[in-house]
Design an enzyme around this catalytic site. Structure first.
Site, PDB file in Angstrom:
ATOM      1  N   ASP A 200       0.819  -1.217   0.000  1.00  0.00           N
ATOM      2  CA  ASP A 200       0.000   0.000   0.000  1.00  0.00           C
ATOM      3  C   ASP A 200       0.851   1.265   0.000  1.00  0.00           C
ATOM      4  O   ASP A 200       0.304   2.364  -0.050  1.00  0.00           O
ATOM      5  CB  ASP A 200      -0.929  -0.003   1.228  1.00  0.00           C
ATOM      6  CG  ASP A 200      -2.012   1.059   1.151  1.00  0.00           C
ATOM      7  OD1 ASP A 200      -2.531   1.292   0.041  1.00  0.00           O
ATOM      8  OD2 ASP A 200      -2.336   1.660   2.191  1.00  0.00           O
TER       9      ASP A 200
ATOM     10  N   SER B 237      -6.872   5.723  -0.086  1.00  0.00           N
ATOM     11  CA  SER B 237      -7.124   4.472  -0.796  1.00  0.00           C
ATOM     12  C   SER B 237      -8.610   4.142  -0.722  1.00  0.00           C
ATOM     13  O   SER B 237      -9.235   4.273   0.332  1.00  0.00           O
ATOM     14  CB  SER B 237      -6.320   3.328  -0.164  1.00  0.00           C
ATOM     15  OG  SER B 237      -4.939   3.609  -0.180  1.00  0.00           O
TER      16      SER B 237
ATOM     17  N   GLN C 176      -4.910  -0.863  -7.348  1.00  0.00           N
ATOM     18  CA  GLN C 176      -5.569  -0.026  -6.356  1.00  0.00           C
ATOM     19  C   GLN C 176      -6.193   1.190  -7.028  1.00  0.00           C
ATOM     20  O   GLN C 176      -5.606   1.759  -7.958  1.00  0.00           O
ATOM     21  CB  GLN C 176      -4.577   0.448  -5.289  1.00  0.00           C
ATOM     22  CG  GLN C 176      -5.213   1.283  -4.180  1.00  0.00           C
ATOM     23  CD  GLN C 176      -4.192   1.781  -3.168  1.00  0.00           C
ATOM     24  OE1 GLN C 176      -3.678   2.893  -3.286  1.00  0.00           O
ATOM     25  NE2 GLN C 176      -3.875   0.951  -2.182  1.00  0.00           N
TER      26      GLN C 176
END
Length: 294
Positions: free
Chosen positions: A210, A234, A284
């Site tokens: 991430d 996110s 993502q």
């Protein structure tokens, strides 16, 4: 005279954060380290959720994919409850669904699939040819050169000890507001020992997956997540674990952003060993929105 207790390293703290407390069958509790952020790092929630799921799966099955949604910012001051649903235990695959809860509300949801190890077809795309990490500027030199004139929130981010060292192959985006190609190559390595346990290794890989992803979606627009006028977060995260990983050397995290629209940026990533083995793929989408003027 009492001896002063030495503070744990950032990696030791991360491993402790991943060692969830079991409250009841299928219910686990995780805490967040005090790192000065107003919300929980998304990679931590992914990694803790994966650890919770792994603890309900047979020991001969390992994660091969996860798909997650971030629904509310995590509060680092209170524990997170992870509730695991045992969706299916098949002959080869196991499926789990999780919900992370704080203040009585869901903040995160994830589905994960696990598989017994099998042989079969094997191929991978080649790793790009990039500058080796030893030939790049280290974090110490980076901080000395760039941080003295950086905004306070950027200095705070880079000044604290972190369990992962990052070395981008290009520092252009730190030096200019020019609109750049939406891609980046970043070397990453763990700072400290990761247990020789595939559950922890997968969770640490999920944690670092991430990091830096939204950056690439902002390059074409001459800005970054450190822009105080930008709201960035996110929204979802998907990850496929192709092969086992060890953390005894640098990993290359290649990233590109094929699209940004509707206040959302989408980024894809591939994680390679230095020798060129593709260990994981990531995708993502994140919120990248200009804040309303006061």
């Amino acid at each position: 005279m009492s001896r002063q207790t030495e503070s744990p390293s950032a990696m030791a703290q991360l491993i402790a954060t991943l060692d969830l407390e079991k409250l009841e069958e299928n219910i686990y509790r995780g805490t967040s380290p005090d790192v000065g952020w107003q919300r929980v790092f998304g990679g931590q929630v992914i990694a803790q959720a994966l650890m919770a799921a792994q603890r309900t799966v047979a020991v001969d099955r390992f994660v091969h994919s996860l798909h997650a949604y971030f629904m509310r910012p995590g509060d680092p001051s209170v524990p997170i409850l992870y509730q695991v649903e045992r969706i299916r235990d098949g002959s080869s695959f196991t499926t789990r669904r999780l919900t992370a809860v704080q203040h009585g509300k869901a903040i995160f949801a994830m589905s994960a699939s696990f598989q017994v190890e099998e042989g079969g077809y094997d191929h991978r795309i080649d790793m790009p040819s990039v500058t080796q990490p030893e030939d790049l500027m280290g974090e110490k030199e980076f901080k000395e050169l760039f941080m003295k004139n950086a905004p306070e929130n950027v200095r705070r981010y880079w000044s604290r000890e972190r369990p992962i060292e990052v070395r981008p192959t290009s520092l252009t985006h730190y030096l200019t507001r020019d609109k750049l190609e939406p891609r980046q190559d970043i070397w990453v390595r763990t700072v400290g020992e990761v247990p020789h346990d595939r559950h922890y290794q997968a969770a640490v890989l999920a944690w670092l997956s991430d990091m830096t992803l939204l950056d690439a979606s902002l390059y074409p627009h001459g800005t970054s997540i450190f822009d105080p006028t930008l709201q960035a977060a996110s929204l979802d995260h998907a990850m496929w674990f192709h092969r086992p990983v060890t953390f005894d050397d640098w990993l290359l995290y290649t990233q590109d952003s094929p699209s940004a629209s509707g206040a959302r940026g989408m980024t894809r990533g591939s994680i390679y060993t230095r020798s060129g083995t593709l260990v994981a793929s990531v995708a993502q989408e994140g919120l990248i929105r200009k804040k309303a003027n006061d």
